[in-house]
Write an enzyme that holds these catalytic residues in place. Structure first.
Site, mmCIF file in Angstrom:
data_model
loop_
_atom_site.group_PDB
_atom_site.id
_atom_site.type_symbol
_atom_site.label_atom_id
_atom_site.label_comp_id
_atom_site.label_asym_id
_atom_site.label_seq_id
_atom_site.Cartn_x
_atom_site.Cartn_y
_atom_site.Cartn_z
ATOM 1 N N GLU A 1 15.188 -11.884 -23.335
ATOM 2 C CA GLU A 1 16.256 -12.376 -24.412
ATOM 3 C C GLU A 1 17.718 -12.296 -23.629
ATOM 4 O O GLU A 1 18.621 -11.553 -24.022
ATOM 5 C CB GLU A 1 16.196 -11.575 -25.421
ATOM 6 N N ARG B 1 2.180 6.906 -22.151
ATOM 7 C CA ARG B 1 3.044 6.119 -21.546
ATOM 8 C C ARG B 1 2.709 4.599 -21.247
ATOM 9 O O ARG B 1 3.165 3.887 -20.443
ATOM 10 C CB ARG B 1 3.224 6.538 -19.890
ATOM 11 N N LYS C 1 7.367 -21.384 -28.594
ATOM 12 C CA LYS C 1 7.622 -19.892 -28.500
ATOM 13 C C LYS C 1 7.477 -19.476 -27.219
ATOM 14 O O LYS C 1 8.266 -18.629 -26.479
ATOM 15 C CB LYS C 1 7.370 -18.828 -29.541
ATOM 16 N N HIS D 1 13.427 -12.474 -45.517
ATOM 17 C CA HIS D 1 14.129 -12.915 -44.180
ATOM 18 C C HIS D 1 13.849 -14.297 -44.189
ATOM 19 O O HIS D 1 14.800 -14.960 -43.799
ATOM 20 C CB HIS D 1 13.200 -11.837 -43.144
ATOM 21 N N LYS E 1 8.099 -8.568 -28.471
ATOM 22 C CA LYS E 1 9.238 -7.595 -29.105
ATOM 23 C C LYS E 1 8.389 -6.730 -30.027
ATOM 24 O O LYS E 1 7.784 -7.157 -30.789
ATOM 25 C CB LYS E 1 10.034 -8.346 -29.684
ATOM 26 N N HIS F 1 21.175 -13.217 -41.187
ATOM 27 C CA HIS F 1 21.281 -11.715 -41.144
ATOM 28 C C HIS F 1 22.297 -11.438 -42.171
ATOM 29 O O HIS F 1 22.380 -10.272 -42.982
ATOM 30 C CB HIS F 1 21.719 -11.489 -39.708
HETATM 31 N N1 LIG Z 1 8.475 -8.761 -32.849
HETATM 32 C C1 LIG Z 1 9.094 -9.835 -33.175
HETATM 33 O O1 LIG Z 1 9.644 -10.709 -32.343
HETATM 34 C C2 LIG Z 1 9.471 -10.366 -34.484
HETATM 35 C C3 LIG Z 1 9.949 -11.450 -35.027
HETATM 36 C C4 LIG Z 1 10.046 -11.861 -36.452
HETATM 37 C C5 LIG Z 1 9.803 -10.832 -37.318
HETATM 38 N N2 LIG Z 1 9.539 -9.558 -36.955
HETATM 39 C C6 LIG Z 1 9.298 -8.698 -37.992
HETATM 40 O O2 LIG Z 1 8.324 -8.761 -38.770
HETATM 41 C C7 LIG Z 1 8.356 -8.394 -39.956
HETATM 42 C C8 LIG Z 1 8.163 -9.264 -41.158
HETATM 43 O O3 LIG Z 1 6.781 -9.661 -40.972
HETATM 44 P P1 LIG Z 1 5.895 -10.218 -42.045
HETATM 45 O O4 LIG Z 1 6.675 -11.198 -42.552
HETATM 46 O O5 LIG Z 1 4.526 -10.525 -41.317
HETATM 47 O O6 LIG Z 1 5.787 -8.951 -43.238
HETATM 48 P P2 LIG Z 1 4.763 -7.817 -43.393
HETATM 49 O O7 LIG Z 1 4.176 -7.516 -42.387
HETATM 50 O O8 LIG Z 1 5.596 -6.840 -44.142
HETATM 51 O O9 LIG Z 1 3.812 -8.845 -44.398
HETATM 52 C C9 LIG Z 1 4.202 -9.174 -45.600
HETATM 53 C C10 LIG Z 1 3.415 -8.773 -46.774
HETATM 54 O O10 LIG Z 1 2.235 -9.443 -46.753
HETATM 55 C C11 LIG Z 1 0.978 -8.567 -46.640
HETATM 56 N N3 LIG Z 1 -0.045 -9.114 -45.995
HETATM 57 C C12 LIG Z 1 0.096 -9.512 -44.858
HETATM 58 N N4 LIG Z 1 -1.064 -10.263 -44.623
HETATM 59 C C13 LIG Z 1 -1.635 -10.633 -45.425
HETATM 60 C C14 LIG Z 1 -2.707 -11.385 -46.106
HETATM 61 N N5 LIG Z 1 -3.748 -11.950 -45.064
HETATM 62 N N6 LIG Z 1 -3.176 -11.325 -47.270
HETATM 63 C C15 LIG Z 1 -2.580 -10.913 -48.074
HETATM 64 N N7 LIG Z 1 -1.380 -9.947 -47.916
HETATM 65 C C16 LIG Z 1 -0.924 -10.091 -46.811
HETATM 66 C C17 LIG Z 1 1.540 -7.185 -46.115
HETATM 67 O O11 LIG Z 1 0.628 -6.132 -46.498
HETATM 68 C C18 LIG Z 1 2.946 -7.192 -46.799
HETATM 69 O O12 LIG Z 1 2.908 -6.714 -47.974
HETATM 70 C C19 LIG Z 1 9.861 -7.575 -40.087
HETATM 71 O O13 LIG Z 1 9.952 -6.147 -39.828
HETATM 72 C C20 LIG Z 1 10.619 -8.330 -38.881
HETATM 73 O O14 LIG Z 1 11.675 -7.597 -38.227
HETATM 74 C C21 LIG Z 1 9.285 -9.157 -35.609
#
Ligand SMILES: NC(=O)c1ccc[n+]([C@@H]2O[C@H](COP(=O)([O-])OP(=O)(O)OC[C@H]3O[C@@H](n4cnc5c(N)ncnc54)[C@H](O)[C@@H]3O)[C@@H](O)[C@H]2O)c1
Length: 365
Positions: free
Chosen positions: A235, A119, A225, A263, A141, A250
């Site tokens: 939000e 929980r 932020k 993205h 989030k 999107h």
């Molecule tokens: N919670 C929120 O407020 C919020 C906001 C924006 C995006 N998101 C989410 O975040 C996600 C995208 O995150 P992201 O862009 O970090 O992608 P990700 O977590 O998929 O990482 C991108 C790639 O980089 C690799 N990687 C990560 N750190 C590394 C490092 N230091 N060295 C080498 N490789 C590394 C990962 O293994 C992966 O292959 C999406 O799912 C999106 O929906 C969430």
């Protein structure tokens, strides 16, 4: 390390920002959390890249470690359930702290698992991508994707600590860096005139990146932020500004396919579209447009996937965004430099004309 605070009453937490500080993490953990137990989630890529560091942390902190496969396609209820299975079987206790070591995918899944485990247990974000540092690790989030859409299942669950170490960016692939940079660049449009000027004056050094300038950019972005989240944690109002460029983005992701455009790449194009929309509908005062043009000239727009642009289909794709309200589109459009506003009254013709004009631009990356 520098420290700033996300002020959310009893859910407040520090964001520490530094470079090459991994060695001190276990001691800081013990300082803040005493002898409480812990558990860590990472993905297969990071488990390998940072094997030595994780082994050191594990030795110092004695945690249970769970490794998930790498990729957005694994951001599912199944992977989330796997984290819960692993931690329940390991008898992780309610007082434990769960550490998310990775990018946004690891952070979102782990935060959501922490919100549900017994929980709700506390968790720490250790972001390793630029996107996670400036965006996903702060704000609470968490969640996973569903076949019906991205991030449709989740919870608001604030971390207890965000540990930003820019040394991790040294191993981040360039395309991932550029994608994360889109979210940092975005704060120029919503973070006030000083942030607008900071990004415009330092874009080259941020993008190269020059370490000290990037660290400052990350800190400023997190501050912005933080302010927005502090005013509107769930939000319901002002937090929508963080979606600057995202209604367009999107639609690009849906139109081109999630595999074809990242993205952040979609957000870069989305921001160009949002600015053109602002110029077209007059939300940007004419006198301010030259300032926007100077910033837009720096947007590192990547080549778009090879597909004929169909503005009607891209427009239709906007309606599948979960942020659509009552079937109406809402756009964040620029106003004075550094300020943006949310508008729900924009005609389809304006949006389509702006898409056609912006997407015809030459690519710069
Ligand atoms: N919670 C929120 O407020 C919020 C906001 C924006 C995006 N998101 C989410 O975040 C996600 C995208 O995150 P992201 O862009 O970090 O992608 P990700 O977590 O998929 O990482 C991108 C790639 O980089 C690799 N990687 C990560 N750190 C590394 C490092 N230091 N060295 C080498 N490789 C590394 C990962 O293994 C992966 O292959 C999406 O799912 C999106 O929906 C969430």
């Amino acid at each position: 390390m520098k420290e700033l605070t996300i002020s959310l009453g009893e859910r407040s937490y520090p964001v520490r920002i530094g470079h090459g500080a991994a060695g001190s993490f276990p001691a800081v953990f013990r300082e803040q959390f005493g002898d409480r137990g812990c558990a860590l989630v990472t993905n297969s890529t990071l488990a390998e890249l940072y094997a030595a560091q994780l082994a050191h942390w594990q030795q110092e902190l004695g945690f249970v470690r769970h490794v998930i496969p790498d990729g957005e396609q694994y951001k599912t209820v199944g992977t989330w359930a796997g984290v819960l299975d692993a931690f329940l079987q390991a008898r992780v206790e309610r007082s434990a702290i769960v550490i998310a070591f990775g990018g946004g995918v690891v952070g979102d899944i782990t935060g959501f698992a922490a919100s549900a485990l017994l929980r709700g247990v506390e968790f720490i974000q250790v972001p390793t991508t630029l996107l996670a540092m400036v965006d996903s690790s702060v704000g609470g989030k968490t969640g996973v994707n569903h076949a019906m859409g991205k991030n449709l299942i989740g919870a608001f669950h604030q971390p207890r600590l965000v540990w930003v170490d820019t040394a991790y960016l040294q191993t981040l692939p360039r395309r991932e860096f550029v994608s994360g940079y889109a979210e940092l660049f975005k704060t120029a449009f919503i973070g006030g005139r000083a942030m607008f000027d900071f990004v415009r004056d330092n874009h080259a050094a941020l993008f190269e990146p020059v370490r000290a300038v990037l660290a400052e950019g990350i800190e400023l972005s997190v501050r912005i932020k933080a302010q927005v989240v502090e005013e509107d944690e769930r939000e319901e109002g002002r937090r929508a500004l963080l979606n600057f460029g995202h209604t367009f983005a999107h639609a690009f992701e849906v139109f081109y396919g999630y595999d074809a455009i990242m993205h952040g790449e979609a957000v870069l194009w989305g921001m160009a579209c949002a600015c053109e929309l602002g110029r077209r509908i007059g939300s940007v005062p004419a006198a301010a447009w030259p300032a926007y043009e100077s910033l837009l000239g720096m947007l590192p727009l990547p080549a778009l996937p090879d597909r004929e642009i169909d503005t009607a289909r891209i427009y239709d794709a906007m309606f599948s965004d979960k942020k659509t309200r009552g079937g109406k589109l809402r756009f964040v459009v620029p106003a004075e430099p550094g300020e943006s506003v949310v508008r729900g009254d924009i005609a389809a013709e304006d949006v389509r004309a702006c898409l056609a004009q912006t997407l015809a631009r030459t690519h710069t990356v």
